[in-house]
Design a protein around this motif. Structure first.
Motif, mmCIF file in Angstrom:
data_model
loop_
_atom_site.group_PDB
_atom_site.id
_atom_site.type_symbol
_atom_site.label_atom_id
_atom_site.label_comp_id
_atom_site.label_asym_id
_atom_site.label_seq_id
_atom_site.Cartn_x
_atom_site.Cartn_y
_atom_site.Cartn_z
ATOM 1 N N UNK A 15 1.086 -0.747 -0.093
ATOM 2 C CA UNK A 15 -0.073 -0.060 0.067
ATOM 3 C C UNK A 15 1.262 1.284 0.506
ATOM 4 N N UNK A 16 1.875 1.048 0.813
ATOM 5 C CA UNK A 16 2.669 2.418 0.576
ATOM 6 C C UNK A 16 3.169 2.579 -0.471
ATOM 7 N N UNK A 17 4.057 1.454 -0.992
ATOM 8 C CA UNK A 17 5.166 1.672 -2.804
ATOM 9 C C UNK A 17 3.534 1.984 -3.013
ATOM 10 N N UNK A 18 2.746 1.807 -3.152
ATOM 11 C CA UNK A 18 1.737 1.887 -4.291
ATOM 12 C C UNK A 18 1.629 3.493 -3.852
ATOM 13 N N UNK A 19 1.362 3.910 -3.042
ATOM 14 C CA UNK A 19 1.144 5.429 -2.508
ATOM 15 C C UNK A 19 2.407 6.926 -2.922
ATOM 16 N N UNK A 20 3.404 5.517 -2.509
ATOM 17 C CA UNK A 20 5.145 6.606 -3.272
ATOM 18 C C UNK A 20 4.811 6.414 -4.910
ATOM 19 N N UNK A 21 4.555 5.279 -5.269
ATOM 20 C CA UNK A 21 4.684 5.507 -6.511
ATOM 21 C C UNK A 21 3.751 5.900 -7.613
ATOM 22 N N UNK A 22 2.459 6.812 -7.417
ATOM 23 C CA UNK A 22 1.674 7.534 -7.229
ATOM 24 C C UNK A 22 1.582 8.878 -7.518
ATOM 25 N N UNK A 23 2.956 9.689 -6.738
ATOM 26 C CA UNK A 23 3.594 10.230 -6.267
ATOM 27 C C UNK A 23 5.251 11.026 -6.713
ATOM 28 N N UNK A 24 5.374 9.734 -7.474
ATOM 29 C CA UNK A 24 6.625 9.874 -8.171
ATOM 30 C C UNK A 24 8.486 9.362 -8.105
ATOM 31 N N UNK A 25 7.008 8.621 -6.746
ATOM 32 C CA UNK A 25 8.473 8.349 -5.413
ATOM 33 C C UNK A 25 9.032 7.314 -6.588
ATOM 34 N N UNK A 26 10.334 6.613 -6.901
ATOM 35 C CA UNK A 26 10.723 4.947 -6.785
ATOM 36 C C UNK A 26 10.741 3.855 -5.723
ATOM 37 N N UNK A 27 10.285 3.115 -5.636
ATOM 38 C CA UNK A 27 10.511 2.107 -4.034
ATOM 39 C C UNK A 27 10.709 0.965 -4.696
ATOM 40 N N UNK A 28 11.252 -0.389 -4.110
ATOM 41 C CA UNK A 28 11.229 -1.355 -3.194
ATOM 42 C C UNK A 28 10.806 -2.439 -2.761
ATOM 43 N N UNK A 29 9.559 -2.802 -2.624
ATOM 44 C CA UNK A 29 9.525 -3.726 -2.338
ATOM 45 C C UNK A 29 10.269 -5.246 -1.469
ATOM 46 N N UNK A 30 11.250 -4.900 -0.333
ATOM 47 C CA UNK A 30 11.961 -6.387 -0.327
ATOM 48 C C UNK A 30 11.137 -7.075 0.885
ATOM 49 N N UNK A 31 10.963 -8.493 0.284
ATOM 50 C CA UNK A 31 10.803 -9.516 2.281
ATOM 51 C C UNK A 31 11.487 -10.204 1.862
ATOM 52 N N UNK A 32 11.196 -10.684 3.375
ATOM 53 C CA UNK A 32 12.171 -11.714 4.746
ATOM 54 C C UNK A 32 11.918 -13.153 4.276
ATOM 55 N N UNK A 33 10.718 -13.081 3.353
ATOM 56 C CA UNK A 33 10.649 -14.566 3.399
ATOM 57 C C UNK A 33 10.412 -14.396 1.211
ATOM 58 N N UNK A 34 10.049 -15.511 0.554
ATOM 59 C CA UNK A 34 10.607 -15.773 -0.311
ATOM 60 C C UNK A 34 8.900 -15.468 -0.795
ATOM 61 N N UNK A 35 8.658 -14.527 -1.726
ATOM 62 C CA UNK A 35 7.249 -14.463 -2.137
ATOM 63 C C UNK A 35 7.089 -13.187 -3.487
ATOM 64 N N UNK A 36 8.481 -13.823 -4.792
ATOM 65 C CA UNK A 36 8.177 -13.098 -6.113
ATOM 66 C C UNK A 36 6.370 -13.771 -6.786
ATOM 67 N N UNK A 37 6.329 -12.883 -7.662
ATOM 68 C CA UNK A 37 6.238 -11.280 -7.645
ATOM 69 C C UNK A 37 6.441 -9.967 -6.559
ATOM 70 N N UNK A 81 20.933 4.596 -5.744
ATOM 71 C CA UNK A 81 20.073 4.799 -6.726
ATOM 72 C C UNK A 81 19.212 5.550 -6.086
ATOM 73 N N UNK A 82 17.984 5.886 -5.124
ATOM 74 C CA UNK A 82 17.293 7.074 -4.775
ATOM 75 C C UNK A 82 16.033 6.413 -4.633
ATOM 76 N N UNK A 83 16.328 4.540 -4.709
ATOM 77 C CA UNK A 83 14.642 3.932 -4.392
ATOM 78 C C UNK A 83 14.299 4.266 -3.001
ATOM 79 N N UNK A 84 13.253 4.718 -2.864
ATOM 80 C CA UNK A 84 12.764 4.230 -1.037
ATOM 81 C C UNK A 84 12.672 2.893 -0.754
ATOM 82 N N UNK A 85 13.470 2.284 -0.038
ATOM 83 C CA UNK A 85 13.368 0.746 0.230
ATOM 84 C C UNK A 85 12.473 0.328 1.309
ATOM 85 N N UNK A 86 11.208 -0.292 1.107
ATOM 86 C CA UNK A 86 10.551 -0.825 2.283
ATOM 87 C C UNK A 86 10.505 -2.244 2.728
ATOM 88 N N UNK A 87 10.765 -2.389 3.057
ATOM 89 C CA UNK A 87 11.157 -4.659 3.948
ATOM 90 C C UNK A 87 9.930 -4.928 4.492
#
Length: 236
Positions: free
Chosen positions: A85-107, A123-129
């Motif tokens: 949800x936070x990644x989506x809200x940041x993306x909507x206002x032009x902020x690059x994000x990466x969601x990184x998970x502690x357990x495998x759940x690609x994609x 590289x300028x991404x906001x990383x959400x752990x």
């Protein structure tokens, strides 16, 4: 110039409820996203950990008959929902994000590693752990301590609904007074509940300072970056 170059921002899941009694309040989510964008534009490298208490809390689930391990795993999934949800809200206002998970759940998110996270932040991404530590019996406070230490953050910013650490709960005791700064040892001796003991000890042993402030007041995150004394600093 921002006071800190790289931060680990810990947000509570409960705060995402805003005025609701459950779930995610779009208005509060938008407020958080805009504050994070403002700080990102100052050149600050940002890692974020969000709790999942607005959706499910493993410990309270265990008290209602859930298996503790499964309950904690459900809590981990709740943090992933909040992170998306936070990644989506940041993306909507032009902020690059990466969601990184502690357990495998690609994609849904990329599998976390320290080096991947640091490379993305540089590289300028906001990383959400998300997904906590990936193990049961650990809180998201401990997850944020671990990630803050791993990514070599200058500080952990604990965004709460109170404006710092007090001698007692200010919502219950009107005589409670606020600390501008406090040591880890004093937190132990006074029995103050800043974070759980595991998380606090990890920060103490690895010399990661914690800054507690009210994230729910729009503009406060930038004030912390500008060095304004609006919260409480915890240090060795």
């Amino acid at each position: 110039m921002a006071k800190y170059k790289r931060i680990l921002l810990k947000l509570s899941g409960e705060s995402l409820m805003g005025k609701q009694s459950f779930g995610i309040d779009p208005e509060r989510l938008g407020d958080y996203a805009r504050q994070i964008k403002e700080v990102s534009e100052m050149g600050v490298q940002i890692g974020i950990v969000i709790g999942g208490g607005n959706i499910f809390r493993g410990l309270s689930g265990a008290s209602k008959g859930f298996d503790r391990v499964k309950g904690d795993q459900m809590g981990m999934c709740a943090t992933v929902i909040n992170s998306l949800a936070l990644s989506s809200a940041l993306g909507a206002i032009g902020v690059k994000t990466k969601v990184l998970t502690a357990i495998r759940m690609e994609p849904i998110g990329e599998f976390y590693s320290k080096w991947k996270a640091i490379e993305a932040m540089e590289a300028g991404y906001v990383c959400i752990f998300s997904a906590g530590t990936g193990s049961p019996y650990f809180t998201t406070d401990t997850g944020s301590s671990l990630r803050g230490i791993e990514i070599e953050a200058d500080v952990m910013l604990k965004g709460t609904r109170v404006d710092g650490i007090y001698t007692a709960d200010p919502e219950k005791d009107p005589t409670a007074t606020k600390f501008s700064e406090i040591t880890y040892d004093e937190i132990y001796t006074r029995g103050l509940k800043v974070m759980d003991l595991t998380a606090t000890t990890m920060c103490k042993e690895n010399n990661l300072p914690i800054y507690v402030f009210n994230m729910d007041i729009v503009g406060n995150l930038k004030k912390v970056m500008d060095g304004e004394p609006i919260g409480t600093l915890v240090h060795n």
